[in-house]
Design a protein around this motif. Structure first.
Motif, PDB file in Angstrom:
ATOM      1  N   GLU A   7       0.842  -1.200   0.000  1.00  0.00           N
ATOM      2  CA  GLU A   7       0.000   0.000   0.000  1.00  0.00           C
ATOM      3  C   GLU A   7       0.877   1.250   0.000  1.00  0.00           C
ATOM      4  OE1 GLU A   7      -3.134   0.007   2.918  1.00  0.00           O
ATOM      5  OE2 GLU A   7      -3.489  -2.129   2.559  1.00  0.00           O
ATOM      6  N   SER A   9       2.313   4.794   1.068  1.00  0.00           N
ATOM      7  CA  SER A   9       2.406   5.519   2.340  1.00  0.00           C
ATOM      8  C   SER A   9       2.053   6.996   2.100  1.00  0.00           C
ATOM      9  CB  SER A   9       3.830   5.414   2.896  1.00  0.00           C
ATOM     10  OG  SER A   9       4.702   6.160   2.080  1.00  0.00           O
ATOM     11  N   ASP A  10       1.797   7.737   3.185  1.00  0.00           N
ATOM     12  CA  ASP A  10       1.421   9.155   3.051  1.00  0.00           C
ATOM     13  C   ASP A  10       2.508   9.965   2.327  1.00  0.00           C
ATOM     14  OD1 ASP A  10      -0.891   8.596   4.315  1.00  0.00           O
ATOM     15  OD2 ASP A  10      -0.288   9.407   6.268  1.00  0.00           O
ATOM     16  N   SER A  33     -10.113  11.619  -4.657  1.00  0.00           N
ATOM     17  CA  SER A  33      -9.993  12.222  -3.332  1.00  0.00           C
ATOM     18  C   SER A  33     -11.154  13.182  -3.054  1.00  0.00           C
ATOM     19  CB  SER A  33      -8.646  12.928  -3.192  1.00  0.00           C
ATOM     20  OG  SER A  33      -8.589  13.974  -4.109  1.00  0.00           O
ATOM     21  N   LYS A  38     -14.483   4.954  -0.524  1.00  0.00           N
ATOM     22  CA  LYS A  38     -13.278   4.535   0.196  1.00  0.00           C
ATOM     23  C   LYS A  38     -12.261   4.197  -0.882  1.00  0.00           C
ATOM     24  CE  LYS A  38     -15.718   2.873   4.150  1.00  0.00           C
ATOM     25  NZ  LYS A  38     -16.611   1.812   4.569  1.00  0.00           N
ATOM     26  N   LYS A  39     -10.981   4.444  -0.605  1.00  0.00           N
ATOM     27  CA  LYS A  39      -9.995   4.158  -1.648  1.00  0.00           C
ATOM     28  C   LYS A  39      -8.677   3.698  -1.045  1.00  0.00           C
ATOM     29  CE  LYS A  39     -10.941   8.797  -1.606  1.00  0.00           C
ATOM     30  NZ  LYS A  39     -12.220   9.304  -1.297  1.00  0.00           N
ATOM     31  N   LYS A  40      -7.915   3.053  -1.901  1.00  0.00           N
ATOM     32  CA  LYS A  40      -6.601   2.562  -1.522  1.00  0.00           C
ATOM     33  C   LYS A  40      -5.720   2.585  -2.772  1.00  0.00           C
ATOM     34  CE  LYS A  40      -6.896  -0.755   1.858  1.00  0.00           C
ATOM     35  NZ  LYS A  40      -6.461  -0.037   3.021  1.00  0.00           N
ATOM     36  N   LEU A  42      -2.289   0.926  -4.415  1.00  0.00           N
ATOM     37  CA  LEU A  42      -1.223  -0.077  -4.348  1.00  0.00           C
ATOM     38  C   LEU A  42      -0.053   0.437  -5.165  1.00  0.00           C
ATOM     39  CD1 LEU A  42      -3.288  -3.314  -5.063  1.00  0.00           C
ATOM     40  CD2 LEU A  42      -2.490  -2.474  -2.841  1.00  0.00           C
ATOM     41  N   TYR A  57     -11.166   1.697  -5.463  1.00  0.00           N
ATOM     42  CA  TYR A  57     -12.153   2.438  -4.686  1.00  0.00           C
ATOM     43  C   TYR A  57     -13.426   1.624  -4.585  1.00  0.00           C
ATOM     44  CZ  TYR A  57     -14.119   3.877  -9.217  1.00  0.00           C
ATOM     45  OH  TYR A  57     -14.669   3.878 -10.475  1.00  0.00           O
ATOM     46  N   MET A  90      -7.709  -7.990  -2.417  1.00  0.00           N
ATOM     47  CA  MET A  90      -8.259  -7.033  -1.449  1.00  0.00           C
ATOM     48  C   MET A  90      -9.779  -7.007  -1.513  1.00  0.00           C
ATOM     49  SD  MET A  90      -5.692  -3.878  -1.426  1.00  0.00           S
ATOM     50  CE  MET A  90      -4.840  -3.794   0.116  1.00  0.00           C
TER      51      MET A  90
END
Ligand code: COA
Length: 145
Positions: A7, A9-10, A33, A38-40, A42, A57, A90
């Motif tokens: 995933e 990172s910020d 955004s 909801k989102k992720k 990779l 998402y 996921m």
């Protein structure tokens, strides 16, 4: 060729947006955004360099693959497929039984890769990307947990 899928990172947000703009001409992550999904994200990483990204998402009803992009010099090494397979994993872990995406019908390389991973064309959405630019909506069944 070694790469790791994990995933984002910020600290990597800016790199991901730049990579998406460079390859796709837009950032699915930046666009999402502004939404309630909801989102992720990779990332595929080699020696601290982000070489590929996939944006996922979802909401209560659907789980979607927003984009997949791999740096040109890193293509053809299985990174795209690994990102897509991780997305499927996921979706399954979150209890979804399918993943949906839209892809330009003219993007035959991407359509072929999605097919090879198991996606099937569910419908054609005419003029999705503008007049005369159509999309396939593709679906992949995953094992919901
Ligand atoms: C689509 C994309 C993400 C694929 O990434 P990739 O890391 O090259 O994909 P993979 O290496 O996992 O390749 C998957 C399959 O496609 C095949 N493939 C890769 N590049 C290909 C090409 N130029 N022509 C034909 N087939 C190709 C590979 O042989 C592989 O199949 P196989 O393993 O069964 O032999 C990458 O080409 C890309 O970033 N394209 C621009 C952005 C884009 O169009 N994204 C999709 C829409 S959002």
């Amino acid at each position: 060729m070694e790469f790791e899928i994990r995933e984002m990172s910020d600290e990597e947000v800016e790199d991901v947006i730049h990579l998406e703009y460079d390859i796709l001409g837009y950032s699915a992550f930046a666009q999402l955004s502004m939404t309630d999904y909801k989102k992720k994200v990779l990332v595929a990483v080699n020696n601290d360099e982000i070489v590929g990204v996939a944006v996922l998402y979802w909401n209560d009803e659907i789980f979607c693959l927003g984009s997949v992009a791999v740096k040109e010099e890193w293509r053809g090494k299985g990174i795209g497929k690994s990102l897509i397979r991780k997305a499927a994993e996921m979706a399954s872990q979150l209890g979804y039984d399918s993943i949906m995406l839209e892809v330009n019908t003219a993007n035959s390389i991407a359509v072929e890769i999605y097919r090879r991973v198991g996606f099937r064309i569910a419908e054609i959405i005419k003029h999705y990307y503008g007049i005369g630019k159509h999309a396939y909506r593709m679906m992949l069944q995953v094992q919901g947990s």
